[in-house]
Design a protein around this motif. Structure first.
Motif: not given
Ligand code: PNW
Length: 477
Positions: A82-105
């Motif tokens: 499967f692939s990870v959606s970059w903009s779930r993890v880093q919505p602007t493509g920079r900066g810290p990770a969004v926890q909820r995004g990582l949690d899904f994976y």
């Protein structure tokens, strides 16, 4: 005449997987902090996808992943890519990770592991955060560094439970369909931008592989999935052989040259010299790209057949299966003509040629001796429809899988180290510019209800996965 194949048995550790990608299946595009990627923007731009279809809902895998994993387990699959959606993890493509995004994976991976299914995680399957495209996208060098940062965040979060890592899926498509012919997002049509994108994707791969290496357990495997084309000349005429080499360089050598051998092929640099001066390749870049890999992923669908043609050939739709565009995805190769390979075709118009997969595997076995290989995608689109009793019978797909898996087995018998096969795709999904009209799934999806129904090919493939032996194929009627 070759002997008829009676039984095709695979090594016991062979992985029997299926593959998908985030934008093609997840939906939930505005949930949990996700922001638009270039595919959201592209699919919402009139005229870009068939019927204006988008991945807004797709097959709603984001909410149904538990059922989807249960179905994989019921079928008997032993691996899932499967692939990870970059903009779930880093919505602007920079900066810290969004926890909820990582949690899904993390939940998805834990569900897979609980069912004994080995996860293979692709970091990038074409869905660049739109903000990074607005800052210049892949033609811009900085994007490679942003990708490495994102890779590190995902590696830190999931490196303890995912062993198989794939940096990029088919960088050829990202570079040349995205920035050259424009049939994929972001839809730009600039040959120089497409070559710059290819180089920065290579650089992104090298930087990301090193970043992953530094944050993950050493047992994890780092790979890349290339849609390494099989390019065949129309004849043995030297002009046709030269045309085939040109396309081979632009399809394959441009990626595996720096990755496997630490340099761009001289023939590529020369053939593209009227298009670009390659000044965006900095000192040391090819060393960065040449980071050691643990495995190579090969995606294969159909071979290309090419010949030389007069330079004045007018541009137009090409018989190369890359979608119709006035713009070529092959910079500096306007004098090459693409032909339809003879033989039966799938619903994509792609000729069925299982020997191409054998040729591809044995080629990389020679070019990268000792490097384990995976077929990370292979499959076919057909116009599947449920019977009145609700069953979906797809003997064509079974024949396609049987033919290609038999060639994988033949390559293994001839010494290739192929460790697994991922059918494209687990289920019907958003087929990019073609929308939902092309069904690649082993599982049928009714788009009105999103109900999943395994096709007969899913049962057939599951039996192969459980027994390690290819079941028979019904005679064609
Ligand atoms: C691959 N071409 O796409 C992708 O990895 C999948 O996401 C996709 O659904 C699948 O194959 C089927 O198309 C490709 O034009 C798209 O050469 C286009 C080409 C190759 C692969």
């Amino acid at each position: 005449m070759p002997e008829p194949v009676t039984s095709v048995t695979f090594p016991p550790a062979f992985l029997w997987g299926a593959a998908t990608s985030a934008y093609q299946i997840e939906g939930a595009v505005r949930e949990d902090g996700r922001t638009p990627s270039i595919w959201d923007t592209f699919s919402h731009t009139p005229g870009r996808t068939a019927g204006g279809e988008t991945g807004d809902i797709a097959v709603d895998h984001y909410h149904r992943y538990r059922d989807d994993v249960a179905l994989m387990a019921e079928l008997g699959l032993t691996a899932y890519r499967f692939s990870v959606s970059w903009s779930r993890v880093q919505p602007t493509g920079r900066g810290p990770a969004v926890q909820r995004g990582l949690d899904f994976y993390r939940r998805l991976v834990d569900e897979l592991l609980a069912h004994g299914i080995k996860p293979a995680l692709t970091l990038y399957h074409w869905d660049l955060p739109q903000e990074l495209e607005d800052a210049g996208g892949w033609p811009q060098r900085d994007t490679a560094f942003r990708f490495a940062e994102y890779a590190r965040l995902v590696g830190e979060a999931l490196g303890d439970r995912v062993e198989q890592w794939i940096t990029l899926n088919e960088p050829w498509c990202s570079a040349f369909l995205g920035y050259g012919s424009g049939v994929h997002a972001p839809g730009r049509t600039d040959p120089v931008a497409s070559l710059r994108a290819a180089h920065h994707l290579n650089l992104a791969h090298g930087l990301a592989a090193s970043a992953l290496r530094s944050v993950m357990p050493a047992r994890n495997e780092i790979a890349i999935s290339l849609n390494s084309s099989v390019v065949r000349p129309l004849s043995e005429d030297p002009a046709d052989l030269a045309a085939a080499l040109r396309i081979d360089d632009l399809a394959n050598g441009i990626f595996h040259g720096p990755m496997l051998h630490g340099a761009y092929p001289a023939s590529l640099l020369e053939a593209t010299s009227s298009v670009t001066d390659w000044s965006y390749v900095h000192d040391g870049d090819t060393r960065t790209i040449n980071v050691p890999l643990d495995a190579l992923g090969l995606n294969y669908y159909t071979p290309a057949l090419v010949s030389a043609a007069a330079r004045q050939t007018p541009p137009g739709p090409r018989a190369d299966g890359h979608g119709a565009s006035e713009h070529s995805p092959w910079p500096g190769a306007d004098d090459v003509r693409f032909h339809q390979t003879p033989g039966e075709r799938t619903e994509m118009g792609w000729t069925i040629d299982p020997t191409g997969l054998y040729d591809l595997i044995t080629r990389y076995t020679r070019e990268a001796p000792g490097l384990p290989l995976y077929v990370t995608e292979n499959g076919a689109a057909y116009d599947d429809k449920p019977d009145p009793d609700g069953r979906v019978h797809d003997p064509e797909r079974i024949a396609y899988l049987h033919g290609h898996l038999s060639e994988v087995r033949r390559a293994i018998a001839d010494g290739a180290d192929v460790r697994g096969y991922y059918l494209w795709s687990l289920m019907d999904n958003f087929e990019w510019a073609y929308g939902y009209g092309k069904r690649f799934g082993a599982v049928y999806v009714d788009y009105a209800t999103l109900r999943r129904t395994p096709k007969s090919s899913a049962r057939w493939y599951g039996e192969a996965a459980r027994t390690g032996v290819l079941p028979g194929v019904e005679p064609r009627v």
